[in-house]
Design an enzyme around this catalytic site. Sequence first.
Site, PDB file in Angstrom:
ATOM      1  N   LYS A  13      84.389 -19.188   8.453  1.00 38.77           N
ATOM      2  CA  LYS A  13      83.722 -18.972   9.746  1.00 38.77           C
ATOM      3  C   LYS A  13      82.252 -19.401   9.676  1.00 38.77           C
ATOM      4  O   LYS A  13      81.761 -20.081  10.564  1.00 38.77           O
ATOM      5  CB  LYS A  13      83.782 -17.489  10.163  1.00 38.77           C
ATOM      6  N   ARG A  88      84.228  -7.025  15.282  1.00 38.02           N
ATOM      7  CA  ARG A  88      85.136  -6.736  14.174  1.00 38.02           C
ATOM      8  C   ARG A  88      85.977  -5.503  14.424  1.00 38.02           C
ATOM      9  O   ARG A  88      86.807  -5.141  13.590  1.00 38.02           O
ATOM     10  CB  ARG A  88      84.310  -6.489  12.932  1.00 38.02           C
ATOM     11  N   ARG A 127      81.995 -18.883  -4.170  1.00 33.15           N
ATOM     12  CA  ARG A 127      80.879 -18.993  -3.223  1.00 33.15           C
ATOM     13  C   ARG A 127      79.536 -18.676  -3.899  1.00 33.15           C
ATOM     14  O   ARG A 127      79.415 -17.707  -4.646  1.00 33.15           O
ATOM     15  CB  ARG A 127      81.082 -18.030  -2.052  1.00 33.15           C
ATOM     16  N   ARG A 160      77.042 -13.192  -3.828  1.00 37.55           N
ATOM     17  CA  ARG A 160      76.879 -12.021  -2.961  1.00 37.55           C
ATOM     18  C   ARG A 160      77.397 -10.761  -3.651  1.00 37.55           C
ATOM     19  O   ARG A 160      78.442 -10.804  -4.299  1.00 37.55           O
ATOM     20  CB  ARG A 160      77.647 -12.242  -1.647  1.00 37.55           C
ATOM     21  N   ARG A 171      87.806  -5.696   1.291  1.00 37.50           N
ATOM     22  CA  ARG A 171      87.390  -6.326   2.559  1.00 37.50           C
ATOM     23  C   ARG A 171      88.588  -6.921   3.293  1.00 37.50           C
ATOM     24  O   ARG A 171      88.655  -6.900   4.518  1.00 37.50           O
ATOM     25  CB  ARG A 171      86.330  -7.411   2.290  1.00 37.50           C
TER      26      ARG A 171
HETATM   27  P1  AP5 Z   1      82.404 -19.067   4.387  1.00 37.31           P
HETATM   28  O1  AP5 Z   1      82.177 -20.096   5.434  1.00 37.31           O
HETATM   29  O2  AP5 Z   1      81.238 -18.415   3.748  1.00 37.31           O
HETATM   30  O3  AP5 Z   1      83.477 -17.990   4.890  1.00 37.31           O
HETATM   31  P2  AP5 Z   1      83.337 -16.818   5.954  1.00 37.31           P
HETATM   32  O4  AP5 Z   1      84.576 -16.808   6.770  1.00 37.31           O
HETATM   33  O5  AP5 Z   1      82.025 -16.902   6.686  1.00 37.31           O
HETATM   34  O6  AP5 Z   1      83.400 -15.599   4.957  1.00 37.31           O
HETATM   35  P3  AP5 Z   1      82.536 -14.272   4.769  1.00 37.31           P
HETATM   36  O7  AP5 Z   1      82.998 -13.659   3.466  1.00 37.31           O
HETATM   37  O8  AP5 Z   1      81.054 -14.525   4.907  1.00 37.31           O
HETATM   38  O9  AP5 Z   1      83.030 -13.438   5.924  1.00 37.31           O
HETATM   39  P4  AP5 Z   1      82.961 -11.960   6.075  1.00 37.31           P
HETATM   40  O10 AP5 Z   1      83.428 -11.882   7.457  1.00 37.31           O
HETATM   41  O11 AP5 Z   1      83.651 -11.097   5.109  1.00 37.31           O
HETATM   42  O12 AP5 Z   1      81.413 -11.624   5.702  1.00 37.31           O
HETATM   43  P5  AP5 Z   1      80.148 -11.275   6.606  1.00 37.31           P
HETATM   44  O13 AP5 Z   1      78.984 -11.904   5.985  1.00 37.31           O
HETATM   45  O14 AP5 Z   1      80.440 -11.509   8.041  1.00 37.31           O
HETATM   46  O15 AP5 Z   1      83.317 -19.783   3.242  1.00 37.31           O
HETATM   47  C1  AP5 Z   1      83.644 -19.076   2.056  1.00 37.31           C
HETATM   48  C2  AP5 Z   1      83.480 -20.043   0.855  1.00 37.31           C
HETATM   49  O16 AP5 Z   1      84.488 -21.078   0.942  1.00 37.31           O
HETATM   50  C3  AP5 Z   1      82.137 -20.772   0.807  1.00 37.31           C
HETATM   51  O17 AP5 Z   1      81.752 -20.916  -0.525  1.00 37.31           O
HETATM   52  C4  AP5 Z   1      82.439 -22.155   1.443  1.00 37.31           C
HETATM   53  O18 AP5 Z   1      81.606 -23.156   0.884  1.00 37.31           O
HETATM   54  C5  AP5 Z   1      83.895 -22.370   1.067  1.00 37.31           C
HETATM   55  N1  AP5 Z   1      84.676 -23.059   2.095  1.00 37.31           N
HETATM   56  C6  AP5 Z   1      84.601 -22.917   3.450  1.00 37.31           C
HETATM   57  N2  AP5 Z   1      85.506 -23.694   4.069  1.00 37.31           N
HETATM   58  C7  AP5 Z   1      86.205 -24.328   3.081  1.00 37.31           C
HETATM   59  C8  AP5 Z   1      87.281 -25.275   3.083  1.00 37.31           C
HETATM   60  N3  AP5 Z   1      87.841 -25.708   4.233  1.00 37.31           N
HETATM   61  N4  AP5 Z   1      87.751 -25.710   1.897  1.00 37.31           N
HETATM   62  C9  AP5 Z   1      87.190 -25.272   0.714  1.00 37.31           C
HETATM   63  N5  AP5 Z   1      86.157 -24.395   0.650  1.00 37.31           N
HETATM   64  C10 AP5 Z   1      85.669 -23.923   1.828  1.00 37.31           C
HETATM   65  O19 AP5 Z   1      80.095  -9.677   6.419  1.00 37.31           O
HETATM   66  C11 AP5 Z   1      79.693  -9.079   5.217  1.00 37.31           C
HETATM   67  C12 AP5 Z   1      79.627  -7.563   5.398  1.00 37.31           C
HETATM   68  O20 AP5 Z   1      78.646  -7.238   6.414  1.00 37.31           O
HETATM   69  C13 AP5 Z   1      80.913  -6.904   5.898  1.00 37.31           C
HETATM   70  O21 AP5 Z   1      81.806  -6.602   4.827  1.00 37.31           O
HETATM   71  C14 AP5 Z   1      80.356  -5.631   6.567  1.00 37.31           C
HETATM   72  O22 AP5 Z   1      79.982  -4.665   5.614  1.00 37.31           O
HETATM   73  C15 AP5 Z   1      79.090  -6.153   7.222  1.00 37.31           C
HETATM   74  N6  AP5 Z   1      79.331  -6.661   8.604  1.00 37.31           N
HETATM   75  C16 AP5 Z   1      79.124  -7.924   9.057  1.00 37.31           C
HETATM   76  N7  AP5 Z   1      79.447  -8.017  10.359  1.00 37.31           N
HETATM   77  C17 AP5 Z   1      79.859  -6.789  10.743  1.00 37.31           C
HETATM   78  C18 AP5 Z   1      80.345  -6.272  11.981  1.00 37.31           C
HETATM   79  N8  AP5 Z   1      80.465  -7.036  13.075  1.00 37.31           N
HETATM   80  N9  AP5 Z   1      80.703  -4.957  12.008  1.00 37.31           N
HETATM   81  C19 AP5 Z   1      80.578  -4.158  10.919  1.00 37.31           C
HETATM   82  N10 AP5 Z   1      80.144  -4.591   9.722  1.00 37.31           N
HETATM   83  C20 AP5 Z   1      79.778  -5.908   9.631  1.00 37.31           C
END
Ligand code: AP5
Length: 220
Positions: A13, A88, A127, A160, A171
Amino acid sequence: MVLILLGPPGVGKGTQGALLCEERDWTRIATGDLLRAARREESELGRKAQEYMDAGNLVPDELIVAMVRERLEALPDDAGVVFDGFPRTLAQAEALERVLEETGRALDGVLLFEAPDEVLVRRISGRRHAPGSGRVYNVHFDPPETDGVCDETGEPLVHRSDDRPETVRHRLEVYRSSTAPLVQHYEEGPVPLVRIDGDRDMKSVKRSMLHAVEHLESDG
Ligand code: AP5
Protein backbone atom coordinates in the site's frame (compact mmCIF):
# COMPACT_ATOMS: atom_id res chain seq x y z
CA MET A 1 -10.38 12.08 -6.19
CA VAL A 2 -10.61 10.58 -2.74
CA LEU A 3 -9.38 6.98 -2.57
CA ILE A 4 -8.73 4.38 0.11
CA LEU A 5 -5.90 1.83 -0.22
CA LEU A 6 -6.93 -1.26 1.71
CA GLY A 7 -4.97 -4.45 2.29
CA PRO A 8 -2.87 -6.45 4.76
CA PRO A 9 0.52 -5.41 6.17
CA GLY A 10 3.32 -5.67 3.62
CA VAL A 11 1.07 -5.92 0.55
CA GLY A 12 2.51 -2.72 -0.94
CA LYS A 13 0.00 0.00 0.00
CA GLY A 14 2.75 2.44 0.98
CA THR A 15 4.86 1.67 -2.09
CA GLN A 16 1.99 1.98 -4.55
CA GLY A 17 0.36 4.90 -2.70
CA ALA A 18 3.59 6.90 -2.99
CA LEU A 19 3.85 6.10 -6.72
CA LEU A 20 0.23 7.09 -7.31
CA CYS A 21 0.53 10.40 -5.46
CA GLU A 22 3.76 11.23 -7.28
CA GLU A 23 2.12 10.46 -10.64
CA ARG A 24 -1.04 12.50 -9.98
CA ASP A 25 0.32 15.10 -7.54
CA TRP A 26 -2.15 13.95 -4.88
CA THR A 27 -1.71 13.90 -1.09
CA ARG A 28 -1.15 10.59 0.68
CA ILE A 29 -2.46 10.38 4.22
CA ALA A 30 -0.69 7.32 5.64
CA THR A 31 -1.65 6.89 9.29
CA GLY A 32 1.30 4.55 10.02
CA ASP A 33 3.78 7.15 8.70
CA LEU A 34 2.08 9.95 10.66
CA LEU A 35 2.26 7.89 13.86
CA ARG A 36 5.93 7.02 13.32
CA ALA A 37 6.67 10.75 12.75
CA ALA A 38 4.81 11.57 16.00
CA ARG A 39 6.96 9.01 17.82
CA ARG A 40 10.18 10.49 16.45
CA GLU A 41 9.03 13.96 17.54
CA GLU A 42 8.15 12.49 20.96
CA SER A 43 4.77 14.26 20.87
CA GLU A 44 1.95 13.23 23.19
CA LEU A 45 0.28 11.33 20.33
CA GLY A 46 3.57 9.50 19.62
CA ARG A 47 3.92 8.56 23.28
CA LYS A 48 0.35 7.26 23.44
CA ALA A 49 0.70 5.28 20.17
CA GLN A 50 4.05 3.63 20.92
CA GLU A 51 2.87 0.74 23.07
CA TYR A 52 0.09 -0.25 20.64
CA MET A 53 2.36 -0.09 17.59
CA ASP A 54 5.22 -2.08 19.11
CA ALA A 55 2.77 -4.85 20.05
CA GLY A 56 1.23 -4.82 16.56
CA ASN A 57 -2.14 -3.67 17.90
CA LEU A 58 -4.33 -0.90 16.53
CA VAL A 59 -4.02 2.56 18.03
CA PRO A 60 -7.41 3.68 19.49
CA ASP A 61 -9.88 4.99 16.92
CA GLU A 62 -10.34 8.41 18.53
CA LEU A 63 -6.61 9.24 18.29
CA ILE A 64 -6.47 8.14 14.66
CA VAL A 65 -9.63 9.97 13.59
CA ALA A 66 -8.49 13.23 15.25
CA MET A 67 -5.12 12.96 13.47
CA VAL A 68 -6.74 12.32 10.07
CA ARG A 69 -9.26 15.14 10.55
CA GLU A 70 -6.44 17.60 11.30
CA ARG A 71 -4.56 16.57 8.14
CA LEU A 72 -7.64 16.74 5.96
CA GLU A 73 -8.72 20.16 7.26
CA ALA A 74 -5.27 21.56 6.41
CA LEU A 75 -5.57 20.57 2.72
CA PRO A 76 -6.99 22.74 -0.09
CA ASP A 77 -10.59 21.77 -0.98
CA ASP A 78 -9.62 20.44 -4.42
CA ALA A 79 -6.65 18.28 -3.30
CA GLY A 80 -6.68 14.65 -4.42
CA VAL A 81 -6.40 12.45 -1.32
CA VAL A 82 -5.22 8.86 -0.94
CA PHE A 83 -5.74 7.20 2.45
CA ASP A 84 -3.16 4.50 3.14
CA GLY A 85 -3.70 2.27 6.17
CA PHE A 86 -6.89 4.12 7.11
CA PRO A 87 -9.65 3.26 7.84
CA ARG A 88 -8.82 0.04 9.67
CA THR A 89 -12.02 -0.52 11.66
CA LEU A 90 -15.70 -0.07 10.98
CA ALA A 91 -15.78 2.83 13.46
CA GLN A 92 -12.96 4.55 11.53
CA ALA A 93 -14.80 3.99 8.23
CA GLU A 94 -17.93 5.60 9.66
CA ALA A 95 -15.93 8.49 11.11
CA LEU A 96 -14.24 9.01 7.73
CA GLU A 97 -17.63 9.29 6.04
CA ARG A 98 -18.59 12.04 8.52
CA VAL A 99 -15.27 13.91 8.19
CA LEU A 100 -15.43 13.79 4.38
CA GLU A 101 -18.96 15.15 4.41
CA GLU A 102 -18.02 17.93 6.84
CA THR A 103 -15.08 18.96 4.65
CA GLY A 104 -17.18 18.92 1.45
CA ARG A 105 -15.61 15.77 0.01
CA ALA A 106 -16.83 12.33 -1.03
CA LEU A 107 -15.16 8.96 -1.43
CA ASP A 108 -14.61 7.88 -5.07
CA GLY A 109 -13.33 4.34 -4.65
CA VAL A 110 -11.45 1.70 -2.67
CA LEU A 111 -8.43 -0.20 -4.03
CA LEU A 112 -7.97 -3.55 -2.28
CA PHE A 113 -4.45 -5.00 -2.61
CA GLU A 114 -4.17 -8.75 -2.04
CA ALA A 115 -1.29 -11.26 -1.67
CA PRO A 116 -0.78 -14.57 0.20
CA ASP A 117 0.55 -14.45 3.78
CA GLU A 118 3.92 -16.06 2.90
CA VAL A 119 4.57 -13.25 0.39
CA LEU A 120 3.66 -10.60 3.00
CA VAL A 121 5.96 -12.13 5.62
CA ARG A 122 8.89 -12.32 3.18
CA ARG A 123 8.41 -8.72 2.04
CA ILE A 124 8.17 -7.42 5.60
CA SER A 125 11.27 -9.37 6.68
CA GLY A 126 13.24 -7.61 3.91
CA ARG A 127 11.82 -4.13 4.42
CA ARG A 128 14.21 -1.33 5.43
CA HIS A 129 13.10 2.21 6.06
CA ALA A 130 14.81 5.63 5.92
CA PRO A 131 13.17 7.69 8.69
CA GLY A 132 14.34 11.07 7.32
CA SER A 133 13.42 10.73 3.63
CA GLY A 134 10.52 8.33 4.29
CA ARG A 135 11.76 6.03 1.51
CA VAL A 136 11.12 2.33 1.86
CA TYR A 137 13.50 -0.32 0.43
CA ASN A 138 13.58 -4.09 0.38
CA VAL A 139 16.77 -6.13 0.69
CA HIS A 140 15.22 -8.89 -1.47
CA PHE A 141 13.22 -6.93 -4.05
CA ASP A 142 14.23 -3.25 -4.06
CA PRO A 143 17.66 -2.76 -2.45
CA PRO A 144 19.41 0.62 -2.13
CA GLU A 145 22.47 1.27 -4.29
CA THR A 146 24.74 1.05 -1.24
CA ASP A 147 23.91 -1.60 1.32
CA GLY A 148 22.15 -0.22 4.43
CA VAL A 149 22.10 3.43 3.32
CA CYS A 150 19.34 5.63 1.79
CA ASP A 151 20.04 6.60 -1.85
CA GLU A 152 18.54 10.08 -1.31
CA THR A 153 19.86 11.18 2.07
CA GLY A 154 22.73 8.79 2.89
CA GLU A 155 21.15 8.10 6.29
CA PRO A 156 21.34 4.56 7.74
CA LEU A 157 18.33 2.36 6.98
CA VAL A 158 16.39 0.87 9.89
CA HIS A 159 14.20 -2.16 10.45
CA ARG A 160 10.77 -1.13 11.81
CA SER A 161 10.31 -2.17 15.44
CA ASP A 162 6.97 -3.86 14.57
CA ASP A 163 8.50 -5.89 11.70
CA ARG A 164 9.77 -8.71 13.97
CA PRO A 165 8.33 -12.07 12.83
CA GLU A 166 6.13 -12.63 15.92
CA THR A 167 4.70 -9.09 15.72
CA VAL A 168 4.07 -9.49 11.98
CA ARG A 169 2.04 -12.65 12.63
CA HIS A 170 -0.01 -10.75 15.21
CA ARG A 171 -0.53 -7.81 12.79
CA LEU A 172 -1.87 -10.25 10.20
CA GLU A 173 -4.35 -11.59 12.78
CA VAL A 174 -5.41 -8.05 13.70
CA TYR A 175 -5.91 -7.32 9.98
CA ARG A 176 -8.16 -10.37 9.63
CA SER A 177 -10.26 -9.65 12.69
CA SER A 178 -10.57 -5.84 12.62
CA THR A 179 -9.83 -4.59 9.09
CA ALA A 180 -10.85 -7.36 6.65
CA PRO A 181 -14.58 -6.83 7.51
CA LEU A 182 -14.22 -3.46 5.75
CA VAL A 183 -14.03 -5.33 2.43
CA GLN A 184 -17.67 -6.39 2.76
CA HIS A 185 -18.60 -2.94 4.11
CA TYR A 186 -17.23 -1.25 0.98
CA GLU A 187 -18.46 -3.96 -1.41
CA GLU A 188 -21.98 -3.22 -0.18
CA GLY A 189 -21.46 0.55 -0.31
CA PRO A 190 -22.09 3.11 -3.04
CA VAL A 191 -18.54 3.41 -4.49
CA PRO A 192 -16.57 0.73 -6.39
CA LEU A 193 -14.13 -1.55 -4.60
CA VAL A 194 -11.45 -2.72 -7.06
CA ARG A 195 -9.32 -5.79 -6.23
CA ILE A 196 -5.66 -5.57 -7.28
CA ASP A 197 -3.39 -8.62 -7.34
CA GLY A 198 -0.45 -7.41 -5.24
CA ASP A 199 1.51 -10.63 -5.72
CA ARG A 200 3.40 -9.40 -8.79
CA ASP A 201 6.41 -7.18 -9.42
CA MET A 202 6.00 -3.51 -8.47
CA LYS A 203 5.65 -2.27 -12.07
CA SER A 204 2.82 -4.70 -12.87
CA VAL A 205 0.98 -3.77 -9.68
CA LYS A 206 1.43 -0.09 -10.51
CA ARG A 207 0.02 -0.63 -14.01
CA SER A 208 -3.12 -2.32 -12.63
CA MET A 209 -3.54 0.40 -10.02
CA LEU A 210 -3.31 3.22 -12.59
CA HIS A 211 -5.72 1.37 -14.86
CA ALA A 212 -8.22 1.11 -11.98
CA VAL A 213 -7.77 4.79 -11.11
CA GLU A 214 -8.37 5.84 -14.73
CA HIS A 215 -11.64 3.89 -14.69
CA LEU A 216 -12.71 5.55 -11.46
CA GLU A 217 -11.82 8.98 -12.90
CA SER A 218 -13.86 8.39 -16.04
CA ASP A 219 -16.82 7.09 -13.95
CA GLY A 220 -16.68 10.23 -11.79
P1 AP5 B 1 4.98 -1.58 1.78
O1 AP5 B 1 4.62 -0.77 0.59
O2 AP5 B 1 5.77 -0.95 2.87
O3 AP5 B 1 3.69 -2.33 2.36
P2 AP5 B 1 2.45 -1.77 3.17
O4 AP5 B 1 1.23 -2.42 2.63
O5 AP5 B 1 2.47 -0.26 3.22
O6 AP5 B 1 2.77 -2.42 4.57
P3 AP5 B 1 2.81 -1.88 6.07
O7 AP5 B 1 3.43 -2.99 6.89
O8 AP5 B 1 3.45 -0.52 6.17
O9 AP5 B 1 1.34 -1.79 6.38
P4 AP5 B 1 0.69 -1.77 7.72
O10 AP5 B 1 -0.67 -1.48 7.28
O11 AP5 B 1 0.85 -2.93 8.62
O12 AP5 B 1 1.56 -0.66 8.53
P5 AP5 B 1 1.25 0.85 8.92
O13 AP5 B 1 2.51 1.59 8.82
O14 AP5 B 1 0.04 1.35 8.22
O15 AP5 B 1 5.77 -2.88 1.22
C1 AP5 B 1 6.33 -3.82 2.13
C2 AP5 B 1 7.74 -4.21 1.62
O16 AP5 B 1 7.61 -4.95 0.38
C3 AP5 B 1 8.65 -3.02 1.30
O17 AP5 B 1 9.96 -3.36 1.65
C4 AP5 B 1 8.52 -2.85 -0.23
O18 AP5 B 1 9.72 -2.33 -0.78
C5 AP5 B 1 8.26 -4.27 -0.70
N1 AP5 B 1 7.33 -4.36 -1.83
C6 AP5 B 1 6.21 -3.62 -2.06
N2 AP5 B 1 5.60 -4.02 -3.19
C7 AP5 B 1 6.33 -5.07 -3.67
C8 AP5 B 1 6.20 -5.92 -4.82
N3 AP5 B 1 5.18 -5.78 -5.70
N4 AP5 B 1 7.12 -6.89 -5.01
C9 AP5 B 1 8.17 -7.04 -4.12
N5 AP5 B 1 8.35 -6.26 -3.03
C10 AP5 B 1 7.43 -5.28 -2.80
O19 AP5 B 1 0.83 0.67 10.46
C11 AP5 B 1 1.76 0.36 11.46
C12 AP5 B 1 1.07 0.39 12.83
O20 AP5 B 1 0.56 1.72 13.09
C13 AP5 B 1 -0.15 -0.52 12.96
O21 AP5 B 1 0.21 -1.85 13.32
C14 AP5 B 1 -0.93 0.20 14.09
O22 AP5 B 1 -0.35 -0.04 15.35
C15 AP5 B 1 -0.70 1.66 13.74
N6 AP5 B 1 -1.74 2.19 12.82
C16 AP5 B 1 -1.54 2.70 11.57
N7 AP5 B 1 -2.71 3.09 11.03
C17 AP5 B 1 -3.67 2.83 11.95
C18 AP5 B 1 -5.09 3.00 11.95
N8 AP5 B 1 -5.74 3.51 10.90
N9 AP5 B 1 -5.76 2.60 13.07
C19 AP5 B 1 -5.12 2.09 14.15
N10 AP5 B 1 -3.79 1.89 14.20
C20 AP5 B 1 -3.06 2.27 13.10
